[in-house]
Design a protein around this motif. Structure first.
Motif, PDB file in Angstrom:
ATOM      1  N   CYS A 167      70.172   2.795  29.258  1.00 21.56           N
ATOM      2  CA  CYS A 167      70.044   1.640  28.417  1.00 21.56           C
ATOM      3  C   CYS A 167      70.333   2.135  27.271  1.00 21.56           C
ATOM      4  CB  CYS A 167      68.367   1.168  28.345  1.00 21.56           C
ATOM      5  SG  CYS A 167      67.972   0.815  30.065  1.00 21.56           S
ATOM      6  N   ASN A 168      70.198   3.333  26.565  1.00 24.32           N
ATOM      7  CA  ASN A 168      70.216   3.882  25.305  1.00 24.32           C
ATOM      8  C   ASN A 168      71.944   3.596  24.766  1.00 24.32           C
ATOM      9  OD1 ASN A 168      70.089   5.060  22.830  1.00 24.32           O
ATOM     10  ND2 ASN A 168      70.380   7.159  23.571  1.00 24.32           N
ATOM     11  N   ILE A 169      72.853   3.933  25.948  1.00 26.40           N
ATOM     12  CA  ILE A 169      74.273   3.517  25.716  1.00 26.40           C
ATOM     13  C   ILE A 169      74.346   1.998  25.845  1.00 26.40           C
ATOM     14  CG2 ILE A 169      76.550   3.828  26.816  1.00 26.40           C
ATOM     15  CD1 ILE A 169      75.804   6.482  28.002  1.00 26.40           C
ATOM     16  N   ALA A 170      73.969   1.545  26.661  1.00 24.80           N
ATOM     17  CA  ALA A 170      74.216  -0.142  26.551  1.00 24.80           C
ATOM     18  C   ALA A 170      73.750  -0.762  25.147  1.00 24.80           C
ATOM     19  CB  ALA A 170      73.473  -0.514  27.602  1.00 24.80           C
ATOM     20  N   GLN A 171      72.570  -0.469  24.924  1.00 27.47           N
ATOM     21  CA  GLN A 171      71.954  -0.710  23.488  1.00 27.47           C
ATOM     22  C   GLN A 171      72.974  -0.618  22.456  1.00 27.47           C
ATOM     23  OE1 GLN A 171      69.452  -3.044  22.486  1.00 27.47           O
ATOM     24  NE2 GLN A 171      68.017  -2.901  24.365  1.00 27.47           N
ATOM     25  N   ARG A 172      73.586   0.600  22.334  1.00 25.71           N
ATOM     26  CA  ARG A 172      74.056   1.132  21.196  1.00 25.71           C
ATOM     27  C   ARG A 172      75.465   0.632  21.124  1.00 25.71           C
ATOM     28  NH1 ARG A 172      72.429   4.694  17.588  1.00 25.71           N
ATOM     29  NH2 ARG A 172      70.568   6.168  18.017  1.00 25.71           N
ATOM     30  N   PHE A 216      78.885  10.816  23.166  1.00 29.19           N
ATOM     31  CA  PHE A 216      79.465  10.188  24.076  1.00 29.19           C
ATOM     32  C   PHE A 216      80.239   8.685  23.663  1.00 29.19           C
ATOM     33  CE2 PHE A 216      79.208   6.567  27.150  1.00 29.19           C
ATOM     34  CZ  PHE A 216      80.393   6.869  28.055  1.00 29.19           C
ATOM     35  N   ILE A 217      79.223   7.879  22.885  1.00 26.97           N
ATOM     36  CA  ILE A 217      79.783   6.820  22.056  1.00 26.97           C
ATOM     37  C   ILE A 217      80.776   7.129  21.148  1.00 26.97           C
ATOM     38  CG2 ILE A 217      78.861   4.792  20.966  1.00 26.97           C
ATOM     39  CD1 ILE A 217      76.264   4.690  22.173  1.00 26.97           C
ATOM     40  N   GLN A 218      80.504   7.954  20.394  1.00 28.42           N
ATOM     41  CA  GLN A 218      81.780   8.418  19.479  1.00 28.42           C
ATOM     42  C   GLN A 218      82.926   8.746  19.937  1.00 28.42           C
ATOM     43  OE1 GLN A 218      79.303  11.506  17.128  1.00 28.42           O
ATOM     44  NE2 GLN A 218      79.874  10.209  15.291  1.00 28.42           N
ATOM     45  N   GLN A 219      82.790   9.585  21.061  1.00 31.11           N
ATOM     46  CA  GLN A 219      84.250   9.752  21.571  1.00 31.11           C
ATOM     47  C   GLN A 219      84.831   8.666  22.304  1.00 31.11           C
ATOM     48  OE1 GLN A 219      82.662  12.852  24.288  1.00 31.11           O
ATOM     49  NE2 GLN A 219      82.923  14.644  22.885  1.00 31.11           N
ATOM     50  N   GLU A 227      90.881  -0.769  33.425  1.00 36.77           N
ATOM     51  CA  GLU A 227      91.041   0.833  33.256  1.00 36.77           C
ATOM     52  C   GLU A 227      90.273   1.147  32.178  1.00 36.77           C
ATOM     53  OE1 GLU A 227      94.841   3.866  33.195  1.00 36.77           O
ATOM     54  OE2 GLU A 227      95.073   1.751  33.339  1.00 36.77           O
ATOM     55  N   ILE A 228      89.559   2.201  32.508  1.00 37.29           N
ATOM     56  CA  ILE A 228      88.590   2.913  31.215  1.00 37.29           C
ATOM     57  C   ILE A 228      89.117   4.333  31.138  1.00 37.29           C
ATOM     58  CG2 ILE A 228      86.604   3.242  30.481  1.00 37.29           C
ATOM     59  CD1 ILE A 228      85.436   1.146  32.001  1.00 37.29           C
ATOM     60  N   SER A 229      89.237   4.914  30.060  1.00 39.79           N
ATOM     61  CA  SER A 229      89.694   6.232  29.749  1.00 39.79           C
ATOM     62  C   SER A 229      88.604   7.037  30.094  1.00 39.79           C
ATOM     63  CB  SER A 229      89.923   6.289  28.027  1.00 39.79           C
ATOM     64  OG  SER A 229      88.955   6.257  27.518  1.00 39.79           O
ATOM     65  N   GLY A 230      89.015   8.521  30.436  1.00 45.67           N
ATOM     66  CA  GLY A 230      87.905   9.635  30.933  1.00 45.67           C
ATOM     67  C   GLY A 230      86.889   9.771  29.857  1.00 45.67           C
ATOM     68  N   GLN A 231      87.162   9.388  28.447  1.00 44.32           N
ATOM     69  CA  GLN A 231      86.153   9.922  27.585  1.00 44.32           C
ATOM     70  C   GLN A 231      85.107   8.615  27.357  1.00 44.32           C
ATOM     71  OE1 GLN A 231      89.084  10.181  24.299  1.00 44.32           O
ATOM     72  NE2 GLN A 231      87.901  12.089  23.852  1.00 44.32           N
ATOM     73  N   CYS A 232      85.473   7.270  28.144  1.00 46.51           N
ATOM     74  CA  CYS A 232      84.556   6.290  28.363  1.00 46.51           C
ATOM     75  C   CYS A 232      83.751   6.073  29.721  1.00 46.51           C
ATOM     76  CB  CYS A 232      85.050   5.109  27.983  1.00 46.51           C
ATOM     77  SG  CYS A 232      85.728   4.886  26.205  1.00 46.51           S
ATOM     78  N   SER A 233      84.111   7.105  30.494  1.00 47.80           N
ATOM     79  CA  SER A 233      83.403   7.043  31.814  1.00 47.80           C
ATOM     80  C   SER A 233      82.266   7.357  31.777  1.00 47.80           C
ATOM     81  CB  SER A 233      84.353   7.876  32.891  1.00 47.80           C
ATOM     82  OG  SER A 233      83.740   7.921  34.149  1.00 47.80           O
ATOM     83  N   LEU A 234      81.292   6.843  32.468  1.00 52.10           N
ATOM     84  CA  LEU A 234      79.892   7.305  32.271  1.00 52.10           C
ATOM     85  C   LEU A 234      79.563   8.573  33.263  1.00 52.10           C
ATOM     86  CD1 LEU A 234      77.879   3.779  32.760  1.00 52.10           C
ATOM     87  CD2 LEU A 234      78.174   5.066  30.856  1.00 52.10           C
TER      88      LEU A 234
END
Length: 336
Positions: free
Chosen positions: A267-272, A240-243, A223-230
């Motif tokens: 890829c930017n999100i995955a890498q960071r 997005f990553i901060q939130q 289960e993933i929170s809404g703030q972490c949903s792509l």
């Protein structure tokens, strides 16, 4: 041995530079290369195929740790890259130019470009809990009337009817005891058979739901929170990553987000996320290393097999989990 190079936050456009295992002096030049096309950094956001060494001033060395601060010419050039965030920095000792060492730079998630001076966002207001000034009354509780009334059962008195004798003469027939026992035994046997069949049925049902059905169905997703949903990446990737990290997701959730980001080619999100969490999470660092390990590499648009990068993240994983025999074995194989 590869250096462990890190950029940590100081303020937008400026970052703390740290290179561990450096055996040279504090007078250095650096060469920055990106992995997308092998180009080298020549100036602010300028990349060329020719090598270009840059001098870093006001650096210091203590206990094989090279430290100092770097400006926006390097910070902005690295953090504004959108597709690939892996960079190799080579360091050359100006006092002994034959001594050159390098490593993959790890950029902290809190390192921002100079343009973020007026764009930083604060998420603390979102975490405040709004308290109701008055309690909400529950009409059912105030009423005090139970939802289910207890039923009053009035036991009925049994009426005994005395049998009327119609035949005063005694009966000479013998009471058939044996047939009654036979029927009793037969009923017992039938009950035992039915009970066994029910137990077998319950066993088969339990086996189906506990084992067979679980094998047919895929494992449930974390289960993933809404703030972490792509699906909610309406802001830039950094925000997005901060939130997402503000919600303190579990390791399994972070791994699932990274996996989904790879499939969606974000890829930017995955890498960071990898680079940020792998610094302190041995499991994520191991998975990050496997993204570059040729033995486990699977072709994708976000990562490319790279031996040195795999070694770096395996070493990072081993630092946080020294007893991991798998990581030790892979390091031994890669460092041969």
């Amino acid at each position: 041995m590869a250096l462990r190079i890190e950029l940590d936050s100081y303020k937008p456009g400026i970052a703390k530079f740290l290179a561990q295992k450096w055996s040279g002096s504090s007078q250095i030049d650096i060469l920055v290369q990106r992995n997308q096309d092998g180009y080298y950094l020549s100036g602010l956001n300028q990349w060329n195929p020719e090598k270009n060494w840059h001098t870093l001033e006001n650096m210091s060395v203590e206990n094989e740790k090279l430290t100092g601060y770097i400006g926006e010419w390097l910070v902005d050039s690295l953090v504004t890259q959108e597709s690939q965030l892996r960079f190799l920095i080579q360091i050359r000792d100006k006092q002994n130019q034959s001594y050159v060492d390098g490593g993959v730079v790890s950029i902290a998630e809190t390192v921002f470009a100079s343009t973020a001076l007026n764009a930083q966002t604060t998420l603390s207001n979102e975490e405040q809990v709004i308290e109701h000034p008055e309690p909400v009354n529950d009409p059912i509780v105030e009423d005090g009337t139970p939802l289910i009334e207890e039923s009053t059962i009035t036991p009925q008195k049994e009426t005994l009817v005395e049998p009327i004798e119609t035949d005063p003469e005694p009966k000479s027939e013998i009471t058939p005891v044996e047939p009654v026992k036979s029927k009793s035994h037969l009923g017992l046997i039938v009950s035992i058979v039915v009970g066994c069949m029910m137990l077998i049925g319950l066993g088969l049902t339990a086996w189906y739901f506990l084992f067979f059905k679980n094998q047919l169905q895929p494992n449930p997703t974390v289960e993933i929170s809404g703030q972490c949903s792509l699906n909610n990446t309406s802001t830039d990737d950094l925000t997005f990553i901060q939130q997402c990290l503000q919600t303190k997701p579990e390791t399994e959730a972070i791994i699932q987000i990274i996996t989904e980001a790879k499939k969606a080619e974000k890829c930017n999100i995955a890498q960071r996320l990898y680079a940020n969490q792998a610094q302190t999470n041995a499991n994520i660092a191991m998975l990050y290393a496997k993204e570059y390990d040729e033995k486990f590499y699977e072709a994708n648009n976000c990562f490319k097999a790279d031996k040195e990068t795999a070694i770096y993240w395996y070493e990072t994983s081993l630092t946080n989990d020294p007893k991991n025999t798998f990581v030790k074995d892979r390091l031994t194989q890669l460092q041969k």
